[in-house]
Write an enzyme that holds these catalytic residues in place. Structure first.
Site, PDB file in Angstrom:
ATOM      1  N   LYS A  39       0.841  -1.202   0.000  1.00 20.86           N
ATOM      2  CA  LYS A  39       0.000   0.000   0.000  1.00 20.86           C
ATOM      3  C   LYS A  39       0.877   1.254   0.000  1.00 20.86           C
ATOM      4  CE  LYS A  39      -0.405  -0.379   5.037  1.00 20.86           C
ATOM      5  NZ  LYS A  39      -1.190  -0.994   6.122  1.00 20.86           N
ATOM      6  N   TYR A 263      17.158  29.383   9.709  1.00 16.40           N
ATOM      7  CA  TYR A 263      16.003  30.167  10.165  1.00 16.40           C
ATOM      8  C   TYR A 263      15.958  30.228  11.688  1.00 16.40           C
ATOM      9  CZ  TYR A 263      13.770  30.119   5.543  1.00 16.40           C
ATOM     10  OH  TYR A 263      13.468  30.302   4.226  1.00 16.40           O
TER      11      TYR A 263
HETATM   12  C1  LIG Z   1      -0.496  -1.993   6.793  1.00 15.59           C
HETATM   13  C2  LIG Z   1      -1.134  -3.272   7.176  1.00 15.59           C
HETATM   14  C3  LIG Z   1      -0.379  -4.450   7.292  1.00 15.59           C
HETATM   15  C4  LIG Z   1       1.132  -4.447   7.237  1.00 15.59           C
HETATM   16  O1  LIG Z   1       1.640  -4.041   8.487  1.00 15.59           O
HETATM   17  P1  LIG Z   1       3.210  -3.925   8.798  1.00 15.59           P
HETATM   18  O2  LIG Z   1       3.266  -3.511  10.210  1.00 15.59           O
HETATM   19  O3  LIG Z   1       3.733  -2.888   7.864  1.00 15.59           O
HETATM   20  O4  LIG Z   1       3.802  -5.262   8.534  1.00 15.59           O
HETATM   21  C5  LIG Z   1      -1.051  -5.650   7.495  1.00 15.59           C
HETATM   22  N1  LIG Z   1      -2.394  -5.673   7.616  1.00 15.59           N
HETATM   23  C6  LIG Z   1      -3.155  -4.561   7.539  1.00 15.59           C
HETATM   24  C7  LIG Z   1      -4.634  -4.662   7.707  1.00 15.59           C
HETATM   25  C8  LIG Z   1      -2.554  -3.328   7.332  1.00 15.59           C
HETATM   26  O5  LIG Z   1      -3.293  -2.213   7.273  1.00 15.59           O
END
Ligand SMILES: *Cc1c(COP(=O)(O)O)cnc(C)c1O
Length: 376
Positions: A39, A263
């Site tokens: 994702k 800054y």
């Molecule tokens: C993002 C996500 C994962 C992966 O989690 P990690 O901690 O990056 O391994 C797995 N299951 C769901 C439902 C997620 O949203």
């Protein structure tokens, strides 16, 4: 004539390291399967190239959050003659049933009305359409509540038209092995899973894999660990580093004791100093919260980040580095062998996930390792 090197910073993503991390997780999971979560464009690193490489490693299940992400991944698979399941965690938008089905994209069904719409569409197609059902065991975010499970199962033909591939849930505290929530969620999930007969289960994210085999069920869904983040808060380093970020020095100058940098003039040097300015800033994911806490490396020499982070620039005290190694054009390691994603996250007061997904779009990006599966 070679093109001039105009990039201000170069981000290299090591596909061999991702593949090695995948193999480590996969071997730990046997006999359960190992999916990959890609994702947010593979946590900011490039979902297409990563997924293609992982297909080469035998991965056949990919999770994204949104339908659009799934469509672009499906297109890239089609261009390269690859095939694998693509699941959309954020569910099935109203009216999108046909789009999912025709693109070969599998929804994770989070609500009863999503079940009903997907089942109804399957019946109109006289097919069983693949789906994952998400049940909430403690996140209070997405998925059917335990109280909704009876309604999903009764009447028994409510799911007719659906080929239920997995029932899944998500752990809230997997990164803390001793947290009681882990066992509570596992037990509740097992109970719910039993009510679905022989449907395979999926519970573990990266950290969940390390909670033990009783958390593996039939398929795990790692993301973070693939990309080099450590799944456990311990000193043991299990995962290979994936990301290397080199910032280019644009200018170097001497300043006197008492002179300020950046800054707000928040940093004043305590000795005659040399300051190197690198062409990356908070617009590139160099968090402002790193001010006066982070560092970079020139070779093996630690160079403290000093002064505020600007939008496009950040400054380092390179007084201790031989002048020949901190001229314009030289590189400072911002993320790499001396500075892991987890180190940077700790300095910024956040988690590695946020550092990765904030990595800038202006970096010159390239992949190292075996890129045979890379898309053009
Ligand atoms: C993002 C996500 C994962 C992966 O989690 P990690 O901690 O990056 O391994 C797995 N299951 C769901 C439902 C997620 O949203």
């Amino acid at each position: 004539m070679a093109a001039p090197d105009t990039a201000c910073a170069t981000l290299t993503i090591d596909l061999d390291a991702i593949a090695a991390n995948y193999r480590l997780l996969r071997d730990r999971l046997v006999p359960a399967a190992c999916a990959a979560v890609v994702k947010a464009d593979g946590y900011g690193l490039g979902a297409e190239a990563i997924a293609a490489r992982l297909i080469g490693e035998g991965c056949r299940d990919f999770f994204v959050a949104q339908f659009e992400e799934a469509v672009s991944l499906r297109r890239s698979f089609n261009r390269s003659g690859l095939d694998a399941a693509i699941y959309v965690l954020n569910g099935l938008a109203d009216g999108a049933e046909r789009d999912y089905a025709e693109s070969g994209i599998t929804p994770v069904l989070n609500r009863l009305d999503e079940i009903d719409r997907w089942a109804a569409y399957g019946r109109t197609q006289q097919k069983e359409l693949p789906a994952i059902l998400h049940v909430d065991t403690g996140m209070s975010r997405l998925g059917l509540t335990p109280g909704e499970i009876p309604a999903a199962l009764d009447p028994a033909d409510r799911m007719q038209g659906i080929d239920l591939r997995y029932v899944m849930s998500h752990l809230a505290c997997a990164g803390e092995p001793l947290h009681p929530m882990n066992e509570e969620q596992r037990r509740l999930f097992s109970e719910i899973l039993q009510r679905f007969g022989g449907v395979p289960g999926s519970l573990a994210n990266s950290s969940g894999i390390f909670l033990g085999p009783q958390f593996h069920f039939s398929m795990a869904r790692p993301g973070a660990a693939l990309y080099g983040m450590e799944p456990l808060e311990s000193d043991s380093k299990q995962m290979q580093q994936v990301v290397n970020l080199q910032g280019k020095i644009l200018q170097c100058r001497f300043i006197d004791t008492g002179q300020a940098v950046g800054y707000g003039a928040t940093h004043r040097v305590q000795r005659p100093s040399r300051i190197a300015t690198v062409g990356a800033g908070y617009a590139d994911g160099i968090f402002r919260s790193l001010e006066s806490r982070a560092c970079g490396y020139i070779g093996d020499i630690r160079v403290p980040m000093v002064g505020r982070v600007s939008m496009d620039l950040v400054t380092f005290d390179v007084t201790d580095v031989p002048e020949s190694e901190c001229r314009p054009g030289c590189s400072i390691e911002l993320i790499g062998p001396h500075r892991s994603i987890d180190d940077v996250a700790a300095d910024a007061g956040t988690i590695g996930y946020e550092i990765l997904t904030a990595l800038g779009r202006r970096y010159r990006r390239n992949f190292s390792g075996d890129t045979t599966w890379k898309f053009t």
